[in-house]
Enzyme design. Structure first.
Site, PDB file in Angstrom:
ATOM      1  N   ASP A  44       0.810  -1.221   0.000  1.00  0.00           N
ATOM      2  CA  ASP A  44       0.000   0.000   0.000  1.00  0.00           C
ATOM      3  C   ASP A  44       0.845   1.274   0.000  1.00  0.00           C
ATOM      4  OD1 ASP A  44      -2.189  -1.748   0.218  1.00  0.00           O
ATOM      5  OD2 ASP A  44      -2.080  -1.722   2.394  1.00  0.00           O
ATOM      6  N   GLU A  81     -11.217  -0.822  -4.813  1.00  0.00           N
ATOM      7  CA  GLU A  81     -10.696  -0.220  -3.585  1.00  0.00           C
ATOM      8  C   GLU A  81      -9.452   0.610  -3.919  1.00  0.00           C
ATOM      9  OE1 GLU A  81      -9.424  -3.339  -0.975  1.00  0.00           O
ATOM     10  OE2 GLU A  81      -8.202  -4.315  -2.504  1.00  0.00           O
TER      11      GLU A  81
END
Length: 459
Positions: A44, A219
């Site tokens: 991430d 997402e």
């Protein structure tokens, strides 16, 4: 092993660490610089440019994870897009007293002479929420700005941007997509959150065989502006995910679907995008499972340089092991932290007893690559700050590769403890021009050899 944990604590992790060290030693790519972090599993990516430096905030997958076991957030920095300095943990789950688990994908933004870190965590009630960490220093430590969630609708993955008028916006969401205006204090919402209407015109049709949602959006949104155009890139489809993007005339759209940025690839079934411009070039960050032991739960952050098409669209990019080219060179005649790394094998980092971080868990044949080292007319001496309660060993100073030209060898003796530091020196011959530096660690002992805090050449 350093002072941050005793040998009793090591015992529980030793089988994993020894396995990792052995496995990584078998992985010796010739010129690979991707993934950009090798001492932990990372995920991430959320890069931020500040003071002509790229600060790369990441999540952290625990070694051997079989689920999303993530307990803290890390930060790395680079001035050249090739050598990344590890700054360690700047925030963890304990920062939020109301959180129980899932230190997932966040993003940092500066404002008001402070730095705000928006992150999703699982509340003790079980639902997901967005919290805010705040710090006076980009490297932290960050503290809970609110003592409670900023928003709590059981959705994840915040991205934040301040528009030209000074209005800050927060986007987030899985399975939906939401945005909200942030007040000037950056820790409260103006009005109510708005749910974005996910249409195929705006976000594309879901890939055949993916889950039953209508559009490709999944997402991990990342929002930014380039020229007069707004970009929203995101993880799409599931699972496995690819990366897609949409553009719009304003930060709130309306959005027009543009296509695929990165197709499904690699060992991770998730991906997570970020794009920045730095030093006149554009860079795409993502994660995969490219390190030994890599998977959808043990991921690694990587980066690719790219050029926009003439109409502002983003080309389709592929995962590579080469990574981004270096910007400039590295000065070996100023002190360099040992945890400044272009690539490495078999190593970890930990807090050093004399401050900062140190490279630790060093075994025979582990190495550090430092890219683009500008030796100029030639280095004469190599100095290294080390400690050892193990067997000690040697630092082989090589150029070009782990088996490249040997220009010096420093002997590291036993210092008496992992917290007793000394500086060792050795003569250098033949280190001229700009070279990739390899510091190869060797020793005959069966355990960890020594810890390594910093290095510096002299002329």
């Amino acid at each position: 092993m350093g002072f941050t944990a005793g040998f009793k604590a090591i015992a529980g992790f030793l089988p994993i660490l020894l396995f990792l060290g052995t496995t990584l030693n078998l992985f010796t790519p010739a010129r690979a610089d991707n993934p950009v972090i090798q001492t932990i599993y990372s995920a991430d990516p959320a890069p931020l440019i500040y003071n002509n430096t790229v600060y790369l905030f990441t999540g952290h997958d625990e070694d051997g994870s079989k689920d999303f076991d993530m307990r803290d957030w890390r930060v790395f920095s680079s001035k050249d897009m090739a050598n990344w300095q590890d700054h360690g943990v700047m925030m963890n789950l304990a920062t939020f007293s109301w959180a129980s688990s899932r230190a997932w994908a966040g993003q940092v933004i500066p404002r008001n002479n402070k730095f705000y870190y928006y992150v999703p965590v699982q509340q003790r009630s079980g639902a997901m929420a967005i919290g805010v960490g705040v710090s006076d220093n980009i490297l932290g430590p960050y503290k809970d700005a609110l003592g409670k969630p900023l928003v709590a609708n059981n959705e994840i993955d915040p991205t934040v941007y301040i528009d030209d008028s000074g209005q800050a916006y927060l986007y987030w969401g899985n399975p939906n997509l939401w945005y909200a205006k942030l007040n000037a204090d950056m820790i409260s919402i103006s009005g109510s959150p708005v749910q974005v209407q996910l249409t195929t015109a705006g976000f594309g049709a879901r890939r055949s065989g993916a889950n039953a949602r209508a559009t490709s959006y999944e997402e991990g949104p990342w929002i930014y502006k380039r020229g007069n155009l707004w970009y929203l890139i995101y993880a799409a489809n599931c699972c496995s995910e690819d990366i897609r993007y949409s553009t719009g005339p304003s930060i709130t759209g309306p959005w027009t679907y543009r296509g695929v940025v990165m197709a499904t690839a690699g060992a991770s079934f998730t991906n997570h995008p970020a794009i920045i411009d730095f030093g006149g070039s554009s860079y795409f960050f993502y994660h995969n499972g490219a390190l030994p032991g890599g998977s959808g739960y043990t991921r690694s952050v990587a980066v690719e340089k790219f050029n926009y098409n003439s109409d502002g669209t983003i080309p389709t990019l592929s995962m590579t092991t080469a990574g981004a080219p270096m910007v400039g060179t590295l000065n070996p005649y100023t002190r360099q932290e040992a945890e400044t790394i272009a690539f490495s094998s078999g190593l970890k980092t930990e807090v050093a007893s004399e401050g900062g971080l140190a490279v630790s868990f060093i075994n025979n044949n582990d190495y550090i690559k430092v890219k683009g080292v500008a030796f100029g007319n030639g280095a004469k001496t190599f100095n290294a700050r080390v400690s050892s309660a193990g067997s000690g060993g040697k630092i082989e100073v090589r150029l070009g590769s782990t088996s490249g030209t040997l220009v010096g060898t420093c002997t590291v003796g036993v210092t008496g403890s992992w917290t007793t530091w000394t500086t060792v020196s050795c003569p250098i011959s033949g280190a001229t021009g700009t070279q990739d530096l390899f510091l190869k660690f060797t020793g005959s002992g069966s355990g960890y050899l020594f810890n390594f805090n910093w290095w510096q050449f002299s002329q």
